[in-house]
Motif scaffolding. Structure first.
Motif, PDB file in Angstrom:
ATOM      1  N   THR A   1       0.834  -1.199   0.000  1.00  0.00           N
ATOM      2  CA  THR A   1       0.000   0.000   0.000  1.00  0.00           C
ATOM      3  C   THR A   1       0.870   1.251   0.000  1.00  0.00           C
ATOM      4  O   THR A   1       1.616   1.481   0.952  1.00  0.00           O
ATOM      5  CB  THR A   1      -0.900   0.018   1.261  1.00  0.00           C
ATOM      6  OG1 THR A   1      -1.575  -1.227   1.367  1.00  0.00           O
ATOM      7  CG2 THR A   1      -1.896   1.148   1.199  1.00  0.00           C
ATOM      8  N   PRO A   2       0.776   2.069  -1.042  1.00  0.00           N
ATOM      9  CA  PRO A   2       1.536   3.321  -1.056  1.00  0.00           C
ATOM     10  C   PRO A   2       0.718   4.494  -0.517  1.00  0.00           C
ATOM     11  O   PRO A   2      -0.512   4.519  -0.612  1.00  0.00           O
ATOM     12  CB  PRO A   2       1.845   3.516  -2.548  1.00  0.00           C
ATOM     13  CG  PRO A   2       0.713   2.841  -3.255  1.00  0.00           C
ATOM     14  CD  PRO A   2       0.242   1.728  -2.352  1.00  0.00           C
ATOM     15  N   ASN A   3       1.403   5.442   0.062  1.00  0.00           N
ATOM     16  CA  ASN A   3       0.823   6.714   0.501  1.00  0.00           C
ATOM     17  C   ASN A   3       1.841   7.773   0.133  1.00  0.00           C
ATOM     18  O   ASN A   3       3.037   7.587   0.362  1.00  0.00           O
ATOM     19  CB  ASN A   3       0.552   6.690   2.003  1.00  0.00           C
ATOM     20  CG  ASN A   3      -0.255   7.885   2.452  1.00  0.00           C
ATOM     21  OD1 ASN A   3      -0.819   8.614   1.643  1.00  0.00           O
ATOM     22  ND2 ASN A   3      -0.291   8.103   3.756  1.00  0.00           N
ATOM     23  N   TRP A   4       1.412   8.915  -0.424  1.00  0.00           N
ATOM     24  CA  TRP A   4       2.353   9.874  -0.980  1.00  0.00           C
ATOM     25  C   TRP A   4       1.993  11.300  -0.599  1.00  0.00           C
ATOM     26  O   TRP A   4       0.893  11.586  -0.154  1.00  0.00           O
ATOM     27  CB  TRP A   4       2.412   9.729  -2.496  1.00  0.00           C
ATOM     28  CG  TRP A   4       1.086   9.961  -3.165  1.00  0.00           C
ATOM     29  CD1 TRP A   4       0.598  11.143  -3.643  1.00  0.00           C
ATOM     30  CD2 TRP A   4       0.060   8.999  -3.400  1.00  0.00           C
ATOM     31  NE1 TRP A   4      -0.656  10.974  -4.170  1.00  0.00           N
ATOM     32  CE2 TRP A   4      -1.008   9.658  -4.038  1.00  0.00           C
ATOM     33  CE3 TRP A   4      -0.066   7.639  -3.149  1.00  0.00           C
ATOM     34  CZ2 TRP A   4      -2.182   9.010  -4.417  1.00  0.00           C
ATOM     35  CZ3 TRP A   4      -1.243   6.993  -3.532  1.00  0.00           C
ATOM     36  CH2 TRP A   4      -2.268   7.681  -4.156  1.00  0.00           C
ATOM     37  N   THR A   5       2.943  12.197  -0.803  1.00  0.00           N
ATOM     38  CA  THR A   5       2.743  13.620  -0.570  1.00  0.00           C
ATOM     39  C   THR A   5       1.645  14.101  -1.518  1.00  0.00           C
ATOM     40  O   THR A   5       1.750  13.928  -2.729  1.00  0.00           O
ATOM     41  CB  THR A   5       4.058  14.388  -0.836  1.00  0.00           C
ATOM     42  OG1 THR A   5       5.062  13.890   0.055  1.00  0.00           O
ATOM     43  CG2 THR A   5       3.878  15.879  -0.639  1.00  0.00           C
ATOM     44  N   LYS A   6       0.606  14.715  -0.972  1.00  0.00           N
ATOM     45  CA  LYS A   6      -0.547  15.121  -1.780  1.00  0.00           C
ATOM     46  C   LYS A   6      -0.432  16.552  -2.314  1.00  0.00           C
ATOM     47  O   LYS A   6      -0.999  16.874  -3.351  1.00  0.00           O
ATOM     48  CB  LYS A   6      -1.842  15.003  -0.968  1.00  0.00           C
ATOM     49  CG  LYS A   6      -2.092  13.623  -0.381  1.00  0.00           C
ATOM     50  CD  LYS A   6      -2.367  12.570  -1.408  1.00  0.00           C
ATOM     51  CE  LYS A   6      -2.907  11.301  -0.839  1.00  0.00           C
ATOM     52  NZ  LYS A   6      -2.013  10.217  -0.621  1.00  0.00           N
ATOM     53  N   GLU A   7       0.275  17.418  -1.625  1.00  0.00           N
ATOM     54  CA  GLU A   7       0.387  18.806  -2.066  1.00  0.00           C
ATOM     55  C   GLU A   7       1.543  18.953  -3.060  1.00  0.00           C
ATOM     56  O   GLU A   7       2.462  18.137  -3.084  1.00  0.00           O
ATOM     57  CB  GLU A   7       0.563  19.766  -0.889  1.00  0.00           C
ATOM     58  CG  GLU A   7       1.757  19.505  -0.010  1.00  0.00           C
ATOM     59  CD  GLU A   7       1.525  18.420   1.037  1.00  0.00           C
ATOM     60  OE1 GLU A   7       2.540  17.922   1.552  1.00  0.00           O
ATOM     61  OE2 GLU A   7       0.374  18.078   1.332  1.00  0.00           O
TER      62      GLU A   7
END
Length: 175
Positions: A111-117
């Motif tokens: 599961t990836p999670n990344w910088t949204k801004e």
């Protein structure tokens, strides 16, 4: 002889008439296909990424560039049915803000999670990757594709692990 000429003319006129009818049908079908294509294009517009270039175009020199500190991480031996995570750090070494559209893993266990801004030029961002070893054993190699407004539009990072069997807790450490 006149009969032969009349039959020839009649056959030619019949052939021309048949072809013009068929052309009319094909033309209508072609027009219907064109109308359908136009309607599909209006209903499903494509996203235009100004940083994606065709083979005959020069790359955009002002495009954002995603430069990872490391593109691969090896967890080594991990216990069965455990969850581990690693954070990949990147720098925007380009000349315009970098925006990650999405990140997809090669397996549902990752599961990836990344910088949204948006990440300004010179700024840093992260892609955190969590791996769930439940149901896995042995050597694992999982890839995460990060899609952004960069050239190329997809950058990949990789995690590796050796998932031990339930009874094996890994190598014994000397006492």
């Amino acid at each position: 002889m006149k009969l032969a000429q009349l039959l020839t003319v009649a056959l030619l006129l019949g052939a021309v008439a048949c072809n013009s009818d068929k052309n009319g049908e094909i033309g209508a079908e072609g027009m219907n296909a064109a109308a359908t294509e136009a309607a599909d294009a209006a209903a499903n517009p494509t996203i235009d990424n100004p940083n994606v270039v065709s083979e005959d175009e020069a790359p955009n020199p002002n495009a954002p560039v995603m430069t990872f500190a490391e593109s691969e991480f090896d967890f080594g031996d991990i216990a069965a049915d455990s969850k581990v995570q690693h954070t990949f750090t990147f720098t925007n070494t380009g000349k315009s803000p970098l925006l990650i559209q999405d990140a997809t893993a090669s397996c549902g266990c990752t599961t990836p999670n990344w910088t949204k801004e948006p990440v300004a030029p010179g700024g840093k961002g992260t892609v955190e990757v969590q791996f769930d070893s439940r149901g896995k054993q042995g050597l694992q190699n999982k890839q995460v594709n990060v899609r952004a407004n960069t050239q190329p539009s997809i950058t990949s990072v990789v995690i590796k692990a050796n998932v031990l069997t339930s009874g094996n807790k890994g190598p014994e450490l000397p006492q």
